[in-house]
Write a protein that holds these residues in place. Structure first.
Motif, PDB file in Angstrom:
ATOM      1  N   UNK A   1       0.817  -1.142   0.115  1.00 48.63           N
ATOM      2  CA  UNK A   1       0.013  -0.122   0.005  1.00 48.63           C
ATOM      3  C   UNK A   1       0.755   1.301  -0.082  1.00 48.63           C
ATOM      4  N   UNK A   2       2.194   1.120   0.113  1.00 47.87           N
ATOM      5  CA  UNK A   2       3.029   2.296   0.103  1.00 47.87           C
ATOM      6  C   UNK A   2       3.875   2.563  -1.131  1.00 47.87           C
ATOM      7  N   UNK A   3       3.874   3.279  -1.815  1.00 51.15           N
ATOM      8  CA  UNK A   3       4.847   3.651  -2.865  1.00 51.15           C
ATOM      9  C   UNK A   3       5.990   4.732  -2.709  1.00 51.15           C
ATOM     10  N   UNK A   4       7.075   4.686  -3.518  1.00 49.45           N
ATOM     11  CA  UNK A   4       8.011   5.500  -3.273  1.00 49.45           C
ATOM     12  C   UNK A   4       8.248   6.424  -4.806  1.00 49.45           C
ATOM     13  N   UNK A   5       8.278   7.739  -4.886  1.00 54.10           N
ATOM     14  CA  UNK A   5       8.397   8.161  -6.145  1.00 54.10           C
ATOM     15  C   UNK A   5       9.382   9.382  -6.000  1.00 54.10           C
ATOM     16  N   UNK A   6      10.608   9.342  -6.769  1.00 49.98           N
ATOM     17  CA  UNK A   6      11.403  10.605  -6.650  1.00 49.98           C
ATOM     18  C   UNK A   6      11.142  11.527  -7.611  1.00 49.98           C
ATOM     19  N   UNK A   7      11.247  12.878  -7.360  1.00 51.47           N
ATOM     20  CA  UNK A   7      11.101  13.912  -8.329  1.00 51.47           C
ATOM     21  C   UNK A   7      12.459  14.701  -8.060  1.00 51.47           C
ATOM     22  N   UNK A  11      12.720  16.055  -4.434  1.00 50.79           N
ATOM     23  CA  UNK A  11      12.975  15.052  -3.417  1.00 50.79           C
ATOM     24  C   UNK A  11      12.414  13.690  -3.317  1.00 50.79           C
ATOM     25  N   UNK A  12      12.060  13.114  -2.251  1.00 49.77           N
ATOM     26  CA  UNK A  12      11.585  11.609  -2.279  1.00 49.77           C
ATOM     27  C   UNK A  12      10.108  11.710  -1.690  1.00 49.77           C
ATOM     28  N   UNK A  13       9.152  11.029  -2.417  1.00 46.38           N
ATOM     29  CA  UNK A  13       7.858  11.321  -1.904  1.00 46.38           C
ATOM     30  C   UNK A  13       7.451   9.888  -1.716  1.00 46.38           C
ATOM     31  N   UNK A  14       6.491   9.834  -0.485  1.00 48.77           N
ATOM     32  CA  UNK A  14       5.957   8.548   0.076  1.00 48.77           C
ATOM     33  C   UNK A  14       4.275   8.679  -0.335  1.00 48.77           C
ATOM     34  N   UNK A  15       3.865   7.712  -0.883  1.00 53.79           N
ATOM     35  CA  UNK A  15       2.418   7.692  -1.267  1.00 53.79           C
ATOM     36  C   UNK A  15       1.894   6.635  -0.598  1.00 53.79           C
ATOM     37  N   UNK A  16       0.983   6.720   0.296  1.00 61.22           N
ATOM     38  CA  UNK A  16      -0.209   5.972   0.976  1.00 61.22           C
ATOM     39  C   UNK A  16      -1.022   5.791  -0.060  1.00 61.22           C
ATOM     40  N   UNK A  17      -1.245   4.489  -0.707  1.00 58.86           N
ATOM     41  CA  UNK A  17      -2.306   4.159  -1.576  1.00 58.86           C
ATOM     42  C   UNK A  17      -3.740   4.193  -0.797  1.00 58.86           C
ATOM     43  N   UNK A  18      -3.774   3.765   0.261  1.00 60.43           N
ATOM     44  CA  UNK A  18      -5.100   3.738   0.964  1.00 60.43           C
ATOM     45  C   UNK A  18      -5.648   4.808   1.329  1.00 60.43           C
ATOM     46  N   UNK A  19      -5.066   5.906   1.741  1.00 54.65           N
ATOM     47  CA  UNK A  19      -5.372   7.181   2.147  1.00 54.65           C
ATOM     48  C   UNK A  19      -5.166   8.184   0.986  1.00 54.65           C
TER      49      UNK A  19
END
Length: 199
Positions: A1-7, A11-19
């Motif tokens: 449920x957690x994804x990581x994306x760098x821009x 910086x580094x983004x943490x995405x909580x898919x459920x919320x």
């Protein structure tokens, strides 16, 4: 449920898919040392290893603590960039920097060991610009660059220089296929190599 994306530059983004929520980690909020992330990979413990403008960084999502890994001399100055990073099958960290160096890092101590790379004629590479880093099914490191493909074997501390020629052939990526052949992306299309490295 957690994804990581760098821009890049952010910086580094943490995405909580459920919320559907995002959280940013960067140099401004002390989450990272550098906002310029070229590449990252995750180890078995869930740590993120980031190849950045300021070197190699290890980010622990559980504690939200980042550790700056100093590259071995002389690749430890402000001008050094780590361009790509991968966690090896045995947990060791492999990275390549803009100085043309492959570095093996112990994930526990953070201590790095530079690896010497050699051309097809046996001469040492004074500079090997790496664009991609991955592994084949035998755990050997595959390095793509403007100078062809290098395959380094950690078990023997030796390397092969594959697809070398004049003018140089740009290799952007390599992948072990399910048919036991190696697929190599180049500036001329995809080369398919068999077990004997024949096209």
């Amino acid at each position: 449920q957690r994804y990581w994306v760098s821009v890049w530059g952010v910086g580094l983004f943490e995405w909580q898919r459920n919320t559907g929520t995002f959280r940013l980690y960067n140099s401004e909020n002390k989450g990272l040392f550098s906002n310029e992330i070229f590449d990252f990979d995750m180890d078995r413990e869930g740590n993120l290893w980031c190849a950045t403008w300021k070197g190699l960084e290890r980010f622990d999502p559980r504690t939200r603590v980042c550790r700056h890994i100093i590259q071995p001399a002389p690749w430890n100055t402000d001008g050094d960039r780590v361009l790509c990073v991968r966690v090896g099958p045995d947990g060791r960290i492999w990275s390549a920097n803009n100085r043309g160096q492959l570095v093996e890092t112990d994930p526990k101590t953070g201590k790095g060991r530079p690896v010497r790379l050699y051309k097809f004629d046996g001469a040492q590479f004074p500079y090997y610009q790496t664009w991609s880093l991955t592994f084949d099914r035998k755990g050997r490191v595959l390095l793509g660059s403007p100078n062809g493909l290098l395959r380094y074997d950690p078990a023997t501390d030796t390397n092969d220089h594959i697809l070398h020629r004049t003018p140089d052939l740009f290799v952007s990526c390599a992948l072990d296929g399910p048919d036991q052949r190696l697929y190599v992306g180049t500036s001329e299309g995809v080369y398919v190599l068999n077990e004997r490295d024949s096209v």
